[in-house]
Scaffold this motif. Structure first.
Motif, PDB file in Angstrom:
ATOM      1  N   PHE A  53      -4.598  52.446 -18.127  1.00 17.18           N
ATOM      2  CA  PHE A  53      -5.999  52.583 -18.204  1.00 17.18           C
ATOM      3  C   PHE A  53      -5.777  51.352 -19.888  1.00 17.18           C
ATOM      4  O   PHE A  53      -6.857  50.884 -20.068  1.00 17.18           O
ATOM      5  CB  PHE A  53      -7.601  54.134 -19.540  1.00 17.18           C
ATOM      6  CG  PHE A  53      -7.690  54.463 -18.805  1.00 17.18           C
ATOM      7  CD1 PHE A  53      -8.750  54.661 -17.897  1.00 17.18           C
ATOM      8  CD2 PHE A  53      -7.080  56.343 -17.708  1.00 17.18           C
ATOM      9  CE1 PHE A  53      -9.484  55.179 -17.399  1.00 17.18           C
ATOM     10  CE2 PHE A  53      -7.357  56.146 -16.963  1.00 17.18           C
ATOM     11  CZ  PHE A  53      -8.862  56.327 -16.368  1.00 17.18           C
TER      12      PHE A  53
ATOM     13  N   SER B 221      -8.291  48.103 -20.353  1.00 15.88           N
ATOM     14  CA  SER B 221      -9.085  47.890 -21.005  1.00 15.88           C
ATOM     15  C   SER B 221      -8.691  46.460 -21.545  1.00 15.88           C
ATOM     16  O   SER B 221      -9.768  45.849 -22.185  1.00 15.88           O
ATOM     17  CB  SER B 221      -8.303  48.868 -22.357  1.00 15.88           C
ATOM     18  OG  SER B 221      -7.480  48.660 -22.712  1.00 15.88           O
TER      19      SER B 221
ATOM     20  N   VAL C 194     -12.443  49.238 -19.466  1.00 17.57           N
ATOM     21  CA  VAL C 194     -12.467  50.379 -20.402  1.00 17.57           C
ATOM     22  C   VAL C 194     -12.903  50.607 -21.523  1.00 17.57           C
ATOM     23  O   VAL C 194     -12.053  49.898 -22.235  1.00 17.57           O
ATOM     24  CB  VAL C 194     -11.630  51.272 -19.958  1.00 17.57           C
ATOM     25  CG1 VAL C 194     -11.370  52.578 -20.618  1.00 17.57           C
ATOM     26  CG2 VAL C 194     -10.625  51.834 -18.244  1.00 17.57           C
TER      27      VAL C 194
ATOM     28  N   LYS D 118     -21.307  54.969 -18.802  1.00 16.87           N
ATOM     29  CA  LYS D 118     -19.954  54.154 -18.665  1.00 16.87           C
ATOM     30  C   LYS D 118     -18.951  54.998 -19.446  1.00 16.87           C
ATOM     31  O   LYS D 118     -17.845  54.603 -18.098  1.00 16.87           O
ATOM     32  CB  LYS D 118     -19.425  52.572 -19.583  1.00 16.87           C
ATOM     33  CG  LYS D 118     -19.457  51.172 -18.688  1.00 16.87           C
ATOM     34  CD  LYS D 118     -19.312  50.806 -19.962  1.00 16.87           C
ATOM     35  CE  LYS D 118     -19.110  48.605 -19.044  1.00 16.87           C
ATOM     36  NZ  LYS D 118     -18.965  47.567 -20.204  1.00 16.87           N
ATOM     37  N   GLU D 119     -18.789  55.279 -19.943  1.00 16.53           N
ATOM     38  CA  GLU D 119     -17.844  56.004 -20.606  1.00 16.53           C
ATOM     39  C   GLU D 119     -17.616  57.288 -19.481  1.00 16.53           C
ATOM     40  O   GLU D 119     -15.898  58.220 -18.802  1.00 16.53           O
ATOM     41  CB  GLU D 119     -17.577  57.533 -21.360  1.00 16.53           C
ATOM     42  CG  GLU D 119     -17.450  55.782 -23.292  1.00 16.53           C
ATOM     43  CD  GLU D 119     -18.268  55.685 -23.659  1.00 16.53           C
ATOM     44  OE1 GLU D 119     -19.304  54.924 -22.898  1.00 16.53           O
ATOM     45  OE2 GLU D 119     -18.280  54.328 -24.468  1.00 16.53           O
TER      46      GLU D 119
ATOM     47  N   TYR E 263     -15.474  56.536 -16.303  1.00 13.52           N
ATOM     48  CA  TYR E 263     -14.311  56.349 -16.213  1.00 13.52           C
ATOM     49  C   TYR E 263     -13.928  57.261 -16.456  1.00 13.52           C
ATOM     50  O   TYR E 263     -12.673  57.705 -16.361  1.00 13.52           O
ATOM     51  CB  TYR E 263     -14.302  55.005 -17.695  1.00 13.52           C
ATOM     52  CG  TYR E 263     -14.626  53.926 -17.424  1.00 13.52           C
ATOM     53  CD1 TYR E 263     -14.196  53.065 -16.162  1.00 13.52           C
ATOM     54  CD2 TYR E 263     -15.279  53.162 -18.236  1.00 13.52           C
ATOM     55  CE1 TYR E 263     -14.733  52.022 -16.435  1.00 13.52           C
ATOM     56  CE2 TYR E 263     -15.765  51.955 -17.332  1.00 13.52           C
ATOM     57  CZ  TYR E 263     -15.363  50.851 -17.104  1.00 13.52           C
ATOM     58  OH  TYR E 263     -16.010  49.746 -16.638  1.00 13.52           O
TER      59      TYR E 263
ATOM     60  N   GLN F 291     -10.217  58.720 -14.574  1.00 17.65           N
ATOM     61  CA  GLN F 291      -9.336  59.370 -14.863  1.00 17.65           C
ATOM     62  C   GLN F 291      -9.247  60.781 -14.215  1.00 17.65           C
ATOM     63  O   GLN F 291      -8.431  61.191 -14.321  1.00 17.65           O
ATOM     64  CB  GLN F 291      -9.952  59.744 -16.649  1.00 17.65           C
ATOM     65  CG  GLN F 291      -9.757  58.418 -17.265  1.00 17.65           C
ATOM     66  CD  GLN F 291      -9.462  59.081 -19.035  1.00 17.65           C
ATOM     67  OE1 GLN F 291     -10.551  60.319 -19.381  1.00 17.65           O
ATOM     68  NE2 GLN F 291      -8.912  58.813 -19.862  1.00 17.65           N
TER      69      GLN F 291
END
Length: 751
Positions: free
Chosen positions: A16, A20, A25, A273-274, A277, A281
Motif C-alpha cells: 500500500f 500510495s 491509495v 474509493k476507500e 481499497y 486489503q
C-alpha cells in the motif's frame, strides 16, 4: 483466537505504500495500516499480564440447612419422574433463596434436574442474581445457549432497572461464578450479544475490554453484531470504522462479514474509493472477498455514476468465479436507467437471466421505472407482463410506477385498469398511488374523475398531502379555472398543510398562461412573505410569459434578479429567452446568449439549438442553419425529432431536395417521424423538381401514418388519377380530402 501475523501486515504495508506513491491509495489507509503494524510489534514485544478468574466460595450452610439440602437433593434424584410441586411440597415452607444455590451444587451434573428444579424455585420467587448467573453458567456448559441468552435477556427486560449499577453487578457475578460453575468462555459471548441486542453498546464495549483483562476475546461473530449495530446509525458510522481499526490490536481477527460491514459503512459515508481499497486489503490480510463485498462497492460506484469502474469490477468478480446476485444487477440497472441508458439496462437484465440469476421485483420495477421515465410505455408494459408470467408478483410500488408511466402518456384506461387490479389483489393503494392516478386525470383535463378519486382516498382514511393538492391545482390551472385552484390552495392551508414551492409554481404557471402576469408576480411576492422562496422554475415561468408577450426587457430584468439572488438559471431558463429572441427575429442577440451560456459552463440542449435553427430556416439561410447543426452534434448534443423536421422543411424551402431526402432517411433509421408539415414540404419540393416517384412514395407514407396532406397536394393527386382514368382511387382521394381536409378546416373555423 489468532491475530493476523506481523509478516503479512508488513507485506500489506509495503504494497500500500507503493500504491500510495502512485496516488492510487489514500494516505489515510497507509497510515492506518502502519498504526496497526506498530501496535502489533509493540504488543508482541511485551508480555500481556492477565488476571485469573476468582474461586467461587459461597457462604457455608448450617447443619440444619445441610440436612434440608440433602433431603431435597435426594428426593429429586430418586423421584425426578414425578411432578416437582408434589414431591417438594413438604419442604416448601422451609425453602429459602440460599438453598437454591446449595441444591444446584449437588445436581449440577444432571442438566435436566437443574432445569426442573430451577423452574420450580422460580415459580415461588425471583432467583437472586447469583443463582441466575449460576444457571446461565450451567446452561452454557451444556451448550444450551438459547436458555442462557433468555435468562440474561429477561434480566435486562425488567422495568426501572438502574443500567449502570445492574451492569456492574451482573458482570461481577458472571465472573465470580465462571471458574467453578462452567468455565465455558461462550457465556461472555452470549452476554455481549444480549447487551448489543438491547442497544447497550457502551456496556458491550466495556465488557469486551474487561474480558481482555482475563485473557478472553469476544468471538468475531459477536463483534460483527456490534459492528453491524453501530453501522445502522449514520451518526455512528465513524465509530464502527474506528472499532474495526481498534479491535485487531487486542486480538480480534476480522472475517469477510466484518469487512463487508465496514465496506458498506464507507460507501454510506460517500468514501467509495476507500471502500474499494478495503476490499483489496481483505485479500492481502488473508480474507477472501465475496459477492457481497463486490456488490456493495459496485452499488457505491453506481450511486456516483462511475459506470466504467462498475464494469471493471463485474469483470473482476467473474474472473474470481463470483456470480453477481440480483442486488448487484439492480445497482447497475438503476445506474443505467438514471443516465437514460434504459436499452442497455434491459440487456443487463437479459444477461442476468442467461447466467441463471433470477431477477426479483426490485430489478423489474427499476427497469419499468426507467422505461416509463423516457416515455417508452410499450416496453414498460412488456416487462410488467413478463414479470407476472415469471410468477414474480408486482408489489404496490411496481403498480404505482406503471400507473405513473401510463398517466404521463395519457393512457388513462390502462392506468384505471391497473388501479382496479391493485384493489382486486387486496393491496391497499396509498397516497402516492392515488395522487399518481389523479395527476393523470388532471393532465387529461378530466377533473371530475380526479376529484372523485380524491373523495375515495379520503373515505379510505388516507390524508391528501401537499403533492395531492398541487396536482389538483395544476389540473384546474390547465383548464383555466384559476379561481378554484386558489380556493384549493386556501383549503390546503386551512388543513394545516404548508404549500411548498411546487404548489406556488403551479398557480404562478396557471396565472401566467392565462395572461394574468401581474397576478402571477403578486403571488410570487406572497410566496416570500410565507417563507417559501421562488426557484428557477418560478422565474423561468414568468420570463416565458413576458417573452410571449414580447416584453423581453422585463424578462431580462427577472434574469438579473435571479442572478443577484444566487439562483442558478437552468438551460430551460435560457431556452425561454432564446425562444423570445428568435420569435422576435433577434437572432444576433440569440447567438450572443448562446455564447454567454457556454462561457458560464451551462451546456445548451437540443431545444436551444432548435430555436436558432428554426429562425435561420425562416430567413432561408441554410448555411448558418447547417453550421449550428454541425456545432450541436460536435458537442455531443443529439438531434431530436423536432431538429430533423426543422432541417427537412428548411432544405425543402431552399430547394435542397437531396439533403432533405437524406435527412428524412436518417431520421427514419433513428426512429423519428416526419411531421405533417414536413411531409407536405417534401412532397411539394419533389413536385417542383418533377420527382414524381419520390413525391408519390412520400404521399402514400403520409397516408399510412394517418396524417393529413394539405388541399393543394390532394388536388394534384386527384387530377393525376382522374387523367389516368383511376376512377376508384380518384373517388377515394376526394372522400379523404373532404373528410380530413375540408371538413377539418370547417370544424377548426367553427371553433
Amino acid at each position: 483466537m489468532k491475530t493476523c501475523s506481523i509478516s503479512s501486515l508488513e507485506h500489506s504495508f509495503r504494497y500500500f505504500s507503493h500504491l500510495s506513491h502512485l496516488n492510487i491509495v489514500p494516505d489515510s489507509l497507509r497510515f492506518s495500516l502502519l498504526r496497526r503494524l506498530l501496535s502489533q510489534r509493540l504488543s508482541s514485544s511485551r508480555q500481556i499480564k492477565t488476571r485469573p478468574f476468582p474461586d467461587y466460595s459461597p457462604k457455608k450452610p448450617t447443619i440444619r440447612d445441610f440436612e434440608l439440602i440433602h433431603q431435597i437433593s435426594t428426593t429429586i434424584k430418586l423421584r425426578h419422574s414425578e411432578p416437582f410441586h408434589r414431591i417438594l411440597k413438604p419442604y416448601e415452607s422451609r425453602f429459602r433463596p440460599d438453598h437454591l444455590i446449595w441444591v444446584l451444587m449437588n445436581i449440577k451434573t444432571n442438566y435436566r434436574l437443574v432445569l426442573d428444579f430451577f423452574g420450580w424455585a422460580c415459580l415461588r420467587r425471583d432467583p437472586t442474581l447469583e443463582a441466575r448467573c449460576v444457571v446461565i453458567q450451567i446452561a452454557t456448559t451444556f451448550k444450551d445457549l438459547k436458555l442462557a441468552h433468555g435468562l440474561m435477556r429477561d434480566f435486562w427486560a425488567k422495568p426501572n432497572l438502574d443500567v449502570g449499577l445492574s451492569f456492574a453487578h451482573f458482570v461481577e457475578w458472571l465472573i465470580y461464578t465462571y471458574k467453578d460453575w462452567g468455565s465455558d468462555p461462550h457465556v461472555f459471548d452470549v452476554f455481549f450479544q444480549v447487551l448489543v441486542e438491547a442497544g447497550m453498546l457502551n456496556e458491550a464495549r466495556k465488557l469486551f475490554y474487561k474480558m481482555i483483562n482475563y485473557g478472553l476475546i469476544i468471538s468475531v461473530d459477536c463483534c460483527n453484531l456490534y459492528l453491524s449495530c453501530l453501522s445502522k446509525n449514520f451518526d455512528q458510522l465513524l465509530t464502527a470504522i474506528g472499532v474495526f481499526n481498534e479491535f485487531p490490536e487486542v486480538g480480534v481477527c476480522w472475517n469477510t462479514t466484518s469487512y463487508n460491514i465496514v465496506v458498506s459503512s464507507l460507501c454510506r459515508l460517500g468514501k467509495i474509493k476507500e471502500a474499494h481499497y478495503l476490499v483489496i486489503q481483505m485479500e492481502l490480510r488473508g480474507c477472501i472477498p465475496d459477492v457481497v463485498s463486490y456488490s456493495t462497492v459496485i452499488n457505491g460506484y453506481c450511486h456516483c455514476g462511475q459506470l466504467q469502474k462498475v464494469l471493471k469490477l463485474i469483470e473482476e468478480m467473474q474472473l474470481k468465479g463470483l456470480k453477481p446476485n440480483p442486488y448487484t444487477y439492480n445497482s447497475i440497472i438503476l445506474l443505467l436507467c438514471k443516465t437514460g441508458k434504459v436499452v442497455e439496462a434491459e440487456k443487463v437484465l437479459i444477461e442476468m437471466m442467461n447466467l441463471g440469476t433470477v431477477p426479483d421485483s426490485v430489478v423489474y420495477t427499476t427497469l419499468i421505472d426507467g422505461f416509463c421515465k423516457i416515455g417508452n410505455i410499450s416496453c414498460a408494459l412488456k416487462l410488467f407482463d413478463e414479470m407476472r408470467a415469471r410468477q414474480i408478483i408486482p408489489d404496490l410500488y411496481t403498480y404505482t410506477t406503471m400507473i405513473c408511466g401510463l398517466c404521463q402518456t395519457e393512457k388513462m384506461m390502462k392506468a384505471k385498469n391497473l388501479f382496479h387490479e391493485i384493489l382486486g389483489r387486496g393491496l391497499e393503494p396509498d397516497e402516492i398511488t392515488y395522487t399518481a392516478l389523479m395527476d393523470g386525470f388532471c393532465k387529461a383535463g378530466e377533473m371530475k374523475e380526479a376529484f372523485s378519486l380524491h373523495n375515495q382516498m379520503v373515505q379510505k382514511g388516507l390524508t391528501p398531502n401537499v403533492v395531492t393538492y398541487t396536482v389538483l391545482a395544476d389540473g384546474l390551472c390547465k383548464i383555466g379555472d384559476i379561481d378554484t385552484a386558489n380556493e384549493l390552495l386556501h383549503e390546503m392551508c386551512g388543513k394545516g398543510l404548508q404549500p411548498n414551492v411546487f404548489t406556488y409554481n403551479t398557480i404562478v404557471n396557471g396565472l401566467s398562461k392565462a395572461g394574468h402576469i401581474a397576478e402571477a408576480v403578486k403571488l410570487m411576492e406572497d410566496m416570500e412573505v410565507a417563507g417559501v422562496y421562488p426557484d428557477s422554475f418560478t422565474y423561468t415561468t414568468l420570463m416565458d410569459a413576458y417573452c410571449k408577450t414580447g416584453e423581453l426587457v422585463k424578462a431580462h430584468e427577472l434574469l438579473r434578479v435571479m442572478l443577484d439572488r444566487g439562483i442558478q438559471p437552468t438551460v430551460v431558463t435560457f431556452n425561454v429567452l432564446m425562444n423570445g429572441f428568435c420569435m422576435l427575429g433577434m437572432l444576433e442577440d440569440g447567438e450572443r446568449l448562446l455564447k454567454w451560456m457556454l462561457e458560464k459552463g451551462i451546456t445548451p440542449n437540443t431545444t436551444t439549438y432548435n430555436s436558432l435553427m428554426k429562425q435561420y430556416c425562416v430567413r432561408n439561410d441554410m448555411r448558418v442553419t447547417t453550421e449550428f447543426y454541425r456545432r450541436m452534434c460536435a458537442q455531443g448534443i443529439l438531434p431530436d425529432s423536432n431538429t430533423y423536421n426543422i432541417l427537412v422543411k428548411g432544405h425543402c424551402k431552399a430547394r435542397n431536395m437531396k439533403e432533405a431526402w437524406f435527412l428524412h432517411k436518417e431520421m427514419a433509421c433513428k426512429g423519428f417521424k416526419l411531421s405533417t408539415s414536413s411531409y407536405n414540404a417534401l412532397i411539394k419540393g419533389f413536385f417542383k423538381r418533377k420527382k414524381f416517384l419520390e413525391a408519390s412514395e412520400l404521399f402514400e407514407e403520409l397516408r399510412r401514418e394517418g396524417l393529413v396532406a394539405d388541399r393543394e397536394i390532394y388536388n394534384f393527386y386527384v387530377d393525376i388519377n382522374y387523367e389516368e382514368g383511376n376512377m376508384e382511387t380518384t373517388l377515394e382521394l376526394c372522400d379523404e380530402a373532404i373528410e380530413k381536409c375540408l371538413l377539418g378546416e370547417t370544424k377548426n373555423g367553427n371553433k
